[in-house]
Design a protein around this motif. Structure first.
Motif, PDB file in Angstrom:
ATOM      1  N   HIS A  59      12.309 -53.777  16.664  1.00 49.20           N
ATOM      2  CA  HIS A  59      11.622 -54.553  15.636  1.00 49.20           C
ATOM      3  C   HIS A  59      12.430 -54.473  14.338  1.00 49.20           C
ATOM      4  CE1 HIS A  59       7.865 -55.055  12.854  1.00 49.20           C
ATOM      5  NE2 HIS A  59       8.573 -56.159  12.937  1.00 49.20           N
ATOM      6  N   LEU A  60      12.877 -55.663  13.839  1.00 48.99           N
ATOM      7  CA  LEU A  60      13.669 -55.747  12.617  1.00 48.99           C
ATOM      8  C   LEU A  60      12.857 -56.365  11.491  1.00 48.99           C
ATOM      9  CD1 LEU A  60      17.044 -57.146  14.036  1.00 48.99           C
ATOM     10  CD2 LEU A  60      16.645 -54.821  13.245  1.00 48.99           C
ATOM     11  N   GLU A  61      13.042 -55.838  10.298  1.00 45.94           N
ATOM     12  CA  GLU A  61      12.495 -56.447   9.080  1.00 45.94           C
ATOM     13  C   GLU A  61      13.451 -56.152   7.936  1.00 45.94           C
ATOM     14  OE1 GLU A  61       8.541 -55.376   8.037  1.00 45.94           O
ATOM     15  OE2 GLU A  61       7.613 -56.336   9.789  1.00 45.94           O
ATOM     16  N   GLY A  62      13.809 -57.194   7.179  1.00 46.09           N
ATOM     17  CA  GLY A  62      14.706 -57.003   6.049  1.00 46.09           C
ATOM     18  C   GLY A  62      16.047 -56.431   6.424  1.00 46.09           C
ATOM     19  N   GLY A  63      16.537 -56.737   7.625  1.00 47.31           N
ATOM     20  CA  GLY A  63      17.837 -56.254   8.059  1.00 47.31           C
ATOM     21  C   GLY A  63      17.841 -54.823   8.558  1.00 47.31           C
ATOM     22  N   ARG A  64      16.665 -54.189   8.645  1.00 51.20           N
ATOM     23  CA  ARG A  64      16.595 -52.790   9.080  1.00 51.20           C
ATOM     24  C   ARG A  64      15.750 -52.664  10.338  1.00 51.20           C
ATOM     25  NH1 ARG A  64      15.478 -49.552   3.363  1.00 51.20           N
ATOM     26  NH2 ARG A  64      17.405 -50.232   2.305  1.00 51.20           N
ATOM     27  N   VAL A  65      16.001 -51.612  11.103  1.00 49.87           N
ATOM     28  CA  VAL A  65      15.197 -51.318  12.288  1.00 49.87           C
ATOM     29  C   VAL A  65      13.929 -50.615  11.834  1.00 49.87           C
ATOM     30  CG1 VAL A  65      15.069 -50.064  14.458  1.00 49.87           C
ATOM     31  CG2 VAL A  65      17.224 -51.165  13.787  1.00 49.87           C
ATOM     32  N   VAL A  66      12.796 -51.281  12.054  1.00 56.78           N
ATOM     33  CA  VAL A  66      11.502 -50.713  11.672  1.00 56.78           C
ATOM     34  C   VAL A  66      10.973 -49.794  12.764  1.00 56.78           C
ATOM     35  CG1 VAL A  66       9.100 -51.264  11.073  1.00 56.78           C
ATOM     36  CG2 VAL A  66      10.971 -52.694  10.226  1.00 56.78           C
ATOM     37  N   ASP A  67      11.130 -50.227  14.008  1.00 54.41           N
ATOM     38  CA  ASP A  67      10.616 -49.433  15.131  1.00 54.41           C
ATOM     39  C   ASP A  67      11.309 -49.918  16.391  1.00 54.41           C
ATOM     40  OD1 ASP A  67       9.195 -47.620  16.593  1.00 54.41           O
ATOM     41  OD2 ASP A  67       7.214 -48.407  16.051  1.00 54.41           O
ATOM     42  N   ARG A  68      11.274 -49.108  17.409  1.00 56.06           N
ATOM     43  CA  ARG A  68      11.824 -49.508  18.710  1.00 56.06           C
ATOM     44  C   ARG A  68      11.065 -48.776  19.805  1.00 56.06           C
ATOM     45  NH1 ARG A  68      17.892 -47.387  19.423  1.00 56.06           N
ATOM     46  NH2 ARG A  68      17.433 -48.200  21.518  1.00 56.06           N
ATOM     47  N   GLY A  69      10.973 -49.416  20.946  1.00 57.53           N
ATOM     48  CA  GLY A  69      10.239 -48.867  22.072  1.00 57.53           C
ATOM     49  C   GLY A  69       9.888 -49.989  23.024  1.00 57.53           C
ATOM     50  N   THR A  70       9.042 -49.704  24.000  1.00 59.74           N
ATOM     51  CA  THR A  70       8.616 -50.772  24.894  1.00 59.74           C
ATOM     52  C   THR A  70       7.653 -51.688  24.148  1.00 59.74           C
ATOM     53  OG1 THR A  70       6.694 -49.556  25.715  1.00 59.74           O
ATOM     54  CG2 THR A  70       8.805 -49.194  26.851  1.00 59.74           C
ATOM     55  N   HIS A  71       7.449 -52.865  24.726  1.00 62.72           N
ATOM     56  CA  HIS A  71       6.536 -53.836  24.121  1.00 62.72           C
ATOM     57  C   HIS A  71       5.141 -53.225  23.971  1.00 62.72           C
ATOM     58  CE1 HIS A  71       4.380 -57.500  23.285  1.00 62.72           C
ATOM     59  NE2 HIS A  71       3.735 -57.445  24.453  1.00 62.72           N
ATOM     60  N   ALA A  72       4.674 -52.540  24.992  1.00 61.43           N
ATOM     61  CA  ALA A  72       3.335 -51.939  24.955  1.00 61.43           C
ATOM     62  C   ALA A  72       3.247 -50.864  23.884  1.00 61.43           C
ATOM     63  CB  ALA A  72       2.979 -51.360  26.321  1.00 61.43           C
ATOM     64  N   GLU A  73       4.313 -50.061  23.751  1.00 67.91           N
ATOM     65  CA  GLU A  73       4.300 -49.004  22.750  1.00 67.91           C
ATOM     66  C   GLU A  73       4.223 -49.574  21.329  1.00 67.91           C
ATOM     67  OE1 GLU A  73       6.923 -45.670  25.246  1.00 67.91           O
ATOM     68  OE2 GLU A  73       7.863 -46.965  23.732  1.00 67.91           O
ATOM     69  N   LEU A  74       5.021 -50.616  21.076  1.00 62.24           N
ATOM     70  CA  LEU A  74       5.028 -51.203  19.741  1.00 62.24           C
ATOM     71  C   LEU A  74       3.706 -51.904  19.422  1.00 62.24           C
ATOM     72  CD1 LEU A  74       8.649 -52.638  19.305  1.00 62.24           C
ATOM     73  CD2 LEU A  74       7.736 -50.400  18.719  1.00 62.24           C
ATOM     74  N   LEU A  75       3.100 -52.517  20.433  1.00 62.27           N
ATOM     75  CA  LEU A  75       1.799 -53.148  20.207  1.00 62.27           C
ATOM     76  C   LEU A  75       0.764 -52.116  19.759  1.00 62.27           C
ATOM     77  CD1 LEU A  75       1.302 -55.747  23.104  1.00 62.27           C
ATOM     78  CD2 LEU A  75       1.501 -56.227  20.663  1.00 62.27           C
ATOM     79  N   GLY A  76       0.869 -50.904  20.284  1.00 63.00           N
ATOM     80  CA  GLY A  76      -0.117 -49.891  19.975  1.00 63.00           C
ATOM     81  C   GLY A  76       0.087 -49.202  18.652  1.00 63.00           C
ATOM     82  N   ARG A  77       1.350 -49.132  18.157  1.00 63.81           N
ATOM     83  CA  ARG A  77       1.587 -48.330  16.949  1.00 63.81           C
ATOM     84  C   ARG A  77       2.183 -49.101  15.773  1.00 63.81           C
ATOM     85  NH1 ARG A  77       6.401 -45.414  20.053  1.00 63.81           N
ATOM     86  NH2 ARG A  77       8.189 -46.608  19.291  1.00 63.81           N
ATOM     87  N   ASP A  78       2.639 -50.323  15.999  1.00 65.11           N
ATOM     88  CA  ASP A  78       3.318 -51.091  14.931  1.00 65.11           C
ATOM     89  C   ASP A  78       2.487 -52.326  14.613  1.00 65.11           C
ATOM     90  OD1 ASP A  78       5.002 -52.573  13.283  1.00 65.11           O
ATOM     91  OD2 ASP A  78       6.822 -52.053  14.388  1.00 65.11           O
ATOM     92  N   ALA A  79       1.672 -52.235  13.556  1.00 60.57           N
ATOM     93  CA  ALA A  79       0.748 -53.320  13.238  1.00 60.57           C
ATOM     94  C   ALA A  79       1.466 -54.623  12.902  1.00 60.57           C
ATOM     95  CB  ALA A  79      -0.145 -52.889  12.070  1.00 60.57           C
ATOM     96  N   SER A  80       2.576 -54.548  12.127  1.00 58.68           N
ATOM     97  CA  SER A  80       3.283 -55.782  11.746  1.00 58.68           C
ATOM     98  C   SER A  80       3.920 -56.437  12.969  1.00 58.68           C
ATOM     99  CB  SER A  80       4.346 -55.478  10.697  1.00 58.68           C
ATOM    100  OG  SER A  80       5.306 -54.567  11.194  1.00 58.68           O
ATOM    101  N   TYR A  81       4.401 -55.601  13.905  1.00 57.88           N
ATOM    102  CA  TYR A  81       4.953 -56.143  15.149  1.00 57.88           C
ATOM    103  C   TYR A  81       3.860 -56.843  15.949  1.00 57.88           C
ATOM    104  CZ  TYR A  81       6.783 -56.266  19.910  1.00 57.88           C
ATOM    105  OH  TYR A  81       7.156 -56.680  21.168  1.00 57.88           O
ATOM    106  N   ALA A  82       2.712 -56.197  16.091  1.00 57.66           N
ATOM    107  CA  ALA A  82       1.606 -56.794  16.848  1.00 57.66           C
ATOM    108  C   ALA A  82       1.165 -58.102  16.209  1.00 57.66           C
ATOM    109  CB  ALA A  82       0.449 -55.812  16.929  1.00 57.66           C
TER     110      ALA A  82
END
Length: 629
Positions: free
Chosen positions: A585-608
């Protein structure tokens, strides 16, 4: 010293500098093709001697055959044969000289121009993509075509100007032998011719320079308008483009009119001076014939020489008229050839086969002023944020990313987050501002030329197809058999529609693939990358124009392909993202988070929120439709 005097002095210095610069350019051209240029000059010398010799032939024929025939009141056949034979011999020599001068002069000009065009186009290939982003295609075409031609066109009149020096010397010797007094009378026209030519060059130099620069501008505007034909038509911008093109062509028209007006003013003057001198010679010659100092034949010979010898002075005027264009065009071309921003390469080569391990360590990238990218049309905001701003932010900022061989990783983020820039960096289409990109642990800057393109392939969203056959667009001229082409087309879910085309693989797709749909063009572009069995495959939203079901089939095929590839994909569709082994997951040219799709859905609100936006919009539309019903 007054302001006017200072300005005139500066102008004279500028003209002298232009002439000296042009002479250095000409000297380089002569050193490149000394033999051919010498033959052109020899042809011009033959022409000059024959032309000046015509005066002697006319004088000799008049004195020994025409005058006796007039006195006798009759002319026999032998005398006519001598008259016509003498004139025909001189004409034949003149013709040979003209042919030699023009043929060998053209060989010099077009030979050097062809060599320079090759140098310019090879330089275009060596320069990095960021350089091309800063220079419009129309300007590059103008450099390689109009500017190269203008630089070396001087070699058309130059051999003539050098060769007719012999004509000038030969003619002056003839006049001195006939009658020194008449020679001095006739030579009064030469200072006048030189003064007229000098004034002409001072007026013409800035006008010719302006016209040459405007030709390049017209080429740039025309190319841009034609390239944007779809946008112009779809947005109804025909009138705007017509006005824009009319404006720049109007300026070129006015510049050319100014050139023509100046030429039209001075040409009659330059033509009239030798004619007036001829009349003066005839008048003075009549008096000398009356006094017995000259014969009528000698007067005819001197008068003819005066008219002929004005030609060398005019020939030098033609050369001087080309010098400003030569210098302006040469400097435009040299700016390209002297560019030092080449992509550097090392000696190393990649070992092994199969998917590569991709590693990005502290990678950052900032777009330079006036740069723009066409790697993905949707990322215009990303470029706008970094172009023309005094303190431009980093488009990619300190990215650390390691992808194991054979893994599929999706880059996800809002517009302007650096996804397309990162995709271009991984294939070395863009050079990092900071940080390192490695394939199998090897820094890309240490790899030999061609190693990155052999190992990796980028399929951008903005698909480009050549005006060629389907096969030609897949193979790009490489020796790839049809079985491999068919396998690649099947994997890209393109074989069915290609097989139905009128001539199959031999079907012409038209300019930019105009005869195909957007999805079909994307699938051909994907097949073009897959057929080379890349170890790293970068898909920059490369399946956005195909149906979701087709996209899923393509991605499954890539995962199952024998040997496989490491896949980095820029994705928007939820179905595409869900197929990835890992999501970044990228925002502003930086890596915000990384993981499986399911993992990011559960912990990364902006990604979800981002990846479910399309689903939410569909639900809202359905609810509104149900409520209205």
């Amino acid at each position: 010293m007054g302001e006017v005097a200072v300005e005139q002095q500066l102008r004279r210095r500028g003209q002298l500098a232009t002439i000296l610069r042009a002479l250095r350019i000409i000297g380089w051209g002569v050193r490149v093709t000394p033999g051919t240029f010498a033959l052109a000059v020899v042809g011009s010398v033959v022409f000059g001697v024959a032309t000046a010799g015509m005066a002697w032939a006319v004088g000799w024929v008049t004195e020994h055959h025409v005058t006796p025939a007039v006195t006798a009141g009759e002319v026999d056949g032998s005398r006519l044969a001598i008259i016509f034979g003498a004139i025909a011999a001189v004409v034949a020599a003149t013709t040979v000289g003209v042919l030699g001068r023009r043929i060998f002069g053209a060989m010099v000009m077009y030979g050097i121009a062809a060599d320079y065009r090759r140098r310019v186009t090879r330089q275009y290939l060596r320069l990095p993509l960021t350089w091309h982003h800063r220079h419009p295609s129309g300007q590059l075409l103008s450099n390689a075509n109009a500017d190269v031609e203008a630089t070396w066109f001087v070699f058309m009149p130059l051999p003539m100007a050098l060769g007719v020096l012999v004509m000038l010397a030969f003619g002056l010797v003839q006049m001195a032998l006939v009658d020194p007094v008449m020679m001095l009378v006739g030579l009064t026209c030469f200072p006048l011719l030189m003064i007229a030519n000098g004034v002409y060059q001072r007026r013409m130099t800035p006008l010719a320079t302006t016209a040459q620069q405007l030709r390049a501008e017209v080429s740039e505007v025309a190319h841009e308008s034609l390239e944007a034909a779809l946008v112009v038509k779809s947005m109804g911008a025909e009138e705007r483009e017509t006005r824009r093109f009319a404006e720049v062509t109007g300026r070129l028209r006015q510049a050319n009119i100014a050139v023509g007006r100046t030429r039209g003013t001075f040409d009659p003057v330059i033509e009239a001076i030798p004619q007036l001198a001829t009349l003066v010679v005839l008048a003075a010659g009549t008096a000398r014939v009356g006094s017995g100092a000259m014969t009528p034949a000698e007067v005819v010979q001197v008068a003819y020489l005066i008219a002929v010898l004005a030609f060398p002075v005019r020939a030098f005027g033609w050369v001087l008229g080309e010098l400003p264009r030569t210098v302006v065009a040469y400097e435009r071309v040299e700016r390209v050839l002297q560019e030092s921003g080449h992509t550097t390469h090392g000696p190393r080569r990649l070992d092994g086969r199969g998917p590569v391990e991709l590693a990005l360590e502290g990678v950052s990238f900032r777009y330079e002023s006036a740069e723009r990218t066409d790697l993905a049309e949707r990322d215009e905001d990303e470029v706008a944020a970094s172009v023309g701003v005094p303190d431009r932010p980093l488009a990619v900022d300190g990215v650390d990313l390691r992808i194991a061989p054979g893994r599929t990783v999706a880059l996800v983020g809002p517009t302007g987050s650096g996804k397309s820039t990162l995709a271009a960096i991984t294939t070395r289409l863009l050079e990092t501002t900071a940080g390192t990109v490695r394939y199998d642990g090897v820094d890309l800057t240490e790899l030999a030329a061609g190693e990155v393109s052999r190992a990796a392939a980028l399929v951008p969203q903005g698909t480009f197809l050549f005006d060629d056959t389907v096969r030609g667009n897949i193979t790009l001229g490489e020796q790839i058999d049809d079985d491999a082409v068919e396998r690649a087309l099947r994997l890209a879910q393109a074989w069915d529609f290609v097989d139905r085309l009128p001539h199959g693989l031999d079907t012409e797709v038209g300019e930019r693939g105009a005869s195909l749909s957007g999805g079909q063009r994307q699938r051909l572009a994907l097949a073009r990358a897959v057929v080379r069995e890349p170890r790293l495959l970068v898909l920059d939203d490369a399946t956005s124009a195909v149906d979701p079901s087709v996209e899923l089939a393509i991605l499954h095929g890539l995962q199952e392909r024998s040997g496989g590839s490491t896949v980095l994909l820029v994705a928007y569709r939820l179905s595409t993202i869900a197929l990835a082994d890992e999501v970044v997951h990228l925002e502003g040219g930086r890596v915000v988070d990384r993981g499986t799709h399911a993992e990011l859905l559960g912990r990364d609100a902006s990604y979800a929120h981002l990846v479910t936006a399309y689903a939410r919009q569909a639900e809202e539309r359905a609810e509104r439709a149900e409520a209205s019903a």
